[in-house]
Scaffold this motif. Structure first.
Motif, short mmCIF file in Angstrom:
data_model
loop_
_atom_site.label_atom_id
_atom_site.label_comp_id
_atom_site.label_asym_id
_atom_site.label_seq_id
_atom_site.Cartn_x
_atom_site.Cartn_y
_atom_site.Cartn_z
N ARG A 51 12.73 10.66 12.52
CA ARG A 51 11.72 9.67 12.38
C ARG A 51 10.74 10.20 11.44
N ILE A 52 10.16 9.60 11.36
CA ILE A 52 9.03 9.94 10.51
C ILE A 52 8.04 10.72 11.36
N ILE A 53 7.65 11.92 10.90
CA ILE A 53 6.66 12.74 11.59
C ILE A 53 5.29 12.43 11.00
N GLY A 54 4.30 12.16 11.89
CA GLY A 54 2.96 11.86 11.41
C GLY A 54 2.81 10.45 10.89
N GLY A 55 3.65 9.54 11.37
CA GLY A 55 3.59 8.15 10.91
C GLY A 55 3.04 7.21 11.96
N ASP A 56 3.19 5.92 11.70
CA ASP A 56 2.71 4.87 12.60
C ASP A 56 3.73 3.75 12.64
N ASN A 57 3.61 2.90 13.66
CA ASN A 57 4.41 1.68 13.69
C ASN A 57 4.10 0.84 12.45
N TRP A 117 13.76 -5.62 3.73
CA TRP A 117 14.89 -4.99 3.06
C TRP A 117 15.27 -3.65 3.69
N MET A 118 14.46 -3.16 4.64
CA MET A 118 14.74 -1.87 5.28
C MET A 118 15.97 -1.98 6.17
N ALA A 119 16.94 -1.13 5.91
CA ALA A 119 18.21 -1.19 6.64
C ALA A 119 18.31 -0.05 7.65
N GLY A 120 18.83 -0.38 8.82
CA GLY A 120 19.20 0.62 9.81
C GLY A 120 20.71 0.60 9.98
N VAL A 160 3.11 7.48 -1.96
CA VAL A 160 4.47 7.06 -1.61
C VAL A 160 4.61 6.96 -0.10
N GLN A 161 5.59 6.17 0.33
CA GLN A 161 5.82 5.96 1.75
C GLN A 161 7.22 6.42 2.14
N ILE A 162 7.30 7.04 3.31
CA ILE A 162 8.58 7.34 3.94
C ILE A 162 8.70 6.43 5.16
N ILE A 163 9.90 5.88 5.38
CA ILE A 163 10.09 4.84 6.39
C ILE A 163 11.38 5.11 7.15
N GLY A 164 11.36 4.95 8.48
CA GLY A 164 12.60 5.14 9.22
C GLY A 164 12.43 5.09 10.72
N ASP A 219 6.30 14.17 7.51
CA ASP A 219 7.57 14.39 6.82
C ASP A 219 8.59 13.41 7.37
N SER A 220 9.67 13.21 6.63
CA SER A 220 10.83 12.53 7.20
C SER A 220 11.54 13.54 8.10
N CYS A 221 12.42 13.04 8.97
CA CYS A 221 13.03 13.94 9.95
C CYS A 221 14.45 13.49 10.24
N PHE A 222 15.07 14.10 11.23
CA PHE A 222 16.46 13.80 11.59
C PHE A 222 16.59 12.33 11.97
N GLY A 223 17.52 11.64 11.32
CA GLY A 223 17.72 10.22 11.56
C GLY A 223 17.15 9.34 10.46
N ASP A 224 16.35 9.93 9.55
CA ASP A 224 15.74 9.16 8.46
C ASP A 224 16.58 9.18 7.19
N SER A 225 17.64 9.95 7.17
CA SER A 225 18.44 10.10 5.95
C SER A 225 18.86 8.75 5.40
#
Length: 578
Positions: free
Chosen positions: A26-32, A39-42, A168-172, A239-245
């Motif tokens: 997930r995203i570390i240090g992020g918010d909902n 367009w964000m895909a899971g 820039v934004q990281i999303i996941g 940071d981005s984290c495991f599962g955000d790839s």
């Protein structure tokens, strides 16, 4: 899609890692998320048997919808290093993948099936993480608006921008710093039920902190990090984290770069790898540079029978124009695709309060309507082709008002850079100039005197700035020595008025002047003219000057001279004694 809700309830109640789901960078240090990212895909692991099938609640990777039927993600989400060219070796197949779009809450079911997955054949060949990109073709196209893939122009603007903080934004949906998160065991951390987003810094590839990170990166990689996290708000960093790839590194619409405001969302990268503690404060996270793979994206989509293209439209017109003169306008249509042909192109140009006349239209057939021009391109556009529409326009509005042009394209093919299909141009119709004052600088300082420099410009290309003058203000206890060009200045209250005559359109004039005094004090220069300013707010400059008092007494100078002579003799003995 109807799913087996009994199996689904089990999946919802058990962490994804307990089900054997792999975690990627997930995203570390992020918010909902609070703004939509349709367009964000899971990407979910899916078991189609027995029908209707079951899926893992938490996505194993993310992705970005870059065209109605296509998602870009990371190669390592799909297969192992060096196996990209052989789909039979993929660990994740089309039949076992389910995609969610426009669905940030994981309580909602994903609904898109996958037709085909293609991994870049060079994945991990040159470097173990190089070419970390894969394309997913959906079985049916989405009606959602895709995100635009960044082009080389955007990447160049970003690399050269001086404004890089939190742009820039990281999303996941990857591991996040919720209850139970431990950096030393980040891969087993909790995952959120709601999509997360964080703003971090872009780190230009040209800087060694990026280019030399992780033992050296390739030109197909870019970096982002948060070197100075607020440890009170984000104790584990960002940071981005495991599962955000595979998820996006996004340059959002409205971001201010050195070259101006970003007009559209641009996806810059796909999350590739980073620190296993998911904290980028010392080492950046690395993302696949998507602009490097436009030709491959076009080739894969063409081979699948759904060729993606890159058609752009630009409007060239003056930002400032006299209301009583005809305004030349040029509309350029360019097929920026590397290989694919564009057909069925239509152009709509909205031109409220402008009476437009067609000068030349190339292969376009245009129909003029009230405040609108509709054009159809009669020929296909091969890769690299350009079509041009030249217009002349007369302003029908009032003086000192802004005219707005908007050009929009449609075409037969899907475009992976739709941000270039819809552009705007604003022209201010005014007789006023656009005076602007550059920053003050100290070019020489000696004892109690300093020489300062400032440049006045007229940014207007049409209108002269009349009766221009500089107003120079120094504190009353300091001394303004005048302009070095000998121009007379007169004291008016607390400011010195220094005439500069007129500034012609596009002209600039640099002025040097001297101040004297002691201590630290502010010098303020303002630019004034008699016939207005279409863009006020950039005609004043300020600088702090620090001067020493005049030279010391004669005995002090003699003492300093003797000490200097003695020191020089000592140095000579050190170098010359034998």
């Amino acid at each position: 899609m109807k799913l087996n809700h009994t199996a689904l309830a089990i999946l919802l109640s058990v962490p994804a890692y307990a089900l054997g789901a792999d975690f990627s960078q997930r995203i570390i240090g992020g918010d909902n998320v609070t703004t939509p990212y349709p367009w964000m895909a899971g990407l979910h692991r899916f078991n189609p048997n027995p029908p209707p099938g079951t899926y893992n609640t938490f996505p194993f990777c993310g992705g970005s919808l870059i065209a109605p039927g296509w998602i870009v993600t990371a190669a390592h989400c799909i297969t192992d290093i060096g196996t990209g060219a052989d789909p039979s070796l993929y660990s994740q197949t089309d039949a076992n993948t389910l995609v969610r779009l426009d669905s940030p809450n994981l309580a909602d079911q994903p609904t898109f099936f996958v037709a085909e997955i293609t991994v870049h054949p060079q994945y991990g060949i040159v470097d173990r993480d190089d070419s970390d990109i894969a394309l997913i073709q959906l079985t049916s196209k989405s009606d959602l608006k895709p995100v635009s893939l960044a082009n080389q122009t955007i990447m160049s603007q970003l690399e050269n921008s001086k404004l890089l903080d939190d742009i820039v934004q990281i999303i996941g949906w990857g591991v996040f710093d919720g209850n139970g998160f431990q950096p030393a065991n980040a891969s087993s951390g909790p995952q959120p039920m709601t999509l997360q987003v964080a703003n971090i810094d872009y780190l230009p590839f040209k800087l060694a902190e990026c280019r030399n990170a992780w033992g050296g990166l390739t030109n197909n990689m870019i970096c982002a990090w948060e070197p100075e996290p607020d440890r009170e708000e984000t104790p584990f960093g960002q940071d981005s984290c495991f599962g955000d790839s595979g998820g996006p590194l996004l340059l959002p619409k409205g971001t201010l770069l050195s070259d101006g405001m970003v007009a559209h969302d641009w996806v810059l990268g796909a999350t590739s790898f980073g620190n296993n503690r998911c904290d980028s404060n010392t080492t950046p996270g690395v993302y696949t540079r998507l602009a490097s793979f436009a030709d491959w994206i076009e080739q894969v989509s063409a081979d699948a029978g759904d060729p993606l293209t890159d058609l752009s439209v630009t409007i060239t017109a003056a930002n400032l124009a006299p209301p009583d003169e005809t305004l030349p306008i040029t509309i350029d249509l360019r097929n920026d695709s590397t290989t694919n042909t564009v057909t069925g192109v239509t152009l709509r140009l909205d031109h409220p309060q402008l009476q437009v006349h067609i000068d030349s239209q190339g292969d376009l057939l245009c129909n003029s309507l009230a405040e609108r021009l509709d054009c159809t391109l009669l020929t296909p556009m091969l890769a690299g082709d350009v079509q041009q529409l030249k217009l002349e326009a007369d302003w029908l509005g009032d003086m000192d008002e802004t005219g707005n042009l908007r050009a929009r394209l449609t075409l037969d093919q899907d475009d992976y850079r739709i941000g270039n299909n819809d552009v705007r141009q604003r022209t201010l119709f005014s007789f006023a100039p656009d005076p602007s004052l550059g920053p003050l600088s100290i070019i020489r300082s000696s004892g109690s005197t300093a020489t300062l420099q400032v440049t006045a410009r007229n940014l207007s290309r049409q209108n002269t700035a009349e009766q221009v003058e500089l107003l120079i203000t120094v504190p009353p206890e300091q001394n303004f020595r005048g302009l070095q060009n000998g121009q007379n200045c007169t004291l008016d209250g607390s400011s010195w008025r220094c005439p500069m005559n007129d500034l012609l359109p596009g002209a600039s004039r640099t002025t040097l002047f001297d101040v004297a005094g002691k201590g630290s004090f502010d010098v303020v220069v303002a630019l004034r003219n008699s016939n207005g300013d279409v863009a006020p707010g950039d005609t004043e400059s300020r600088i702090k000057v620090t001067l020493k008092s005049s030279s010391g007494s004669l005995p002090s100078l003699l003492l300093l001279g003797l000490l200097a002579l003695a020191q020089r003799r000592i140095k000579r003995r050190r170098y010359c004694s034998t």
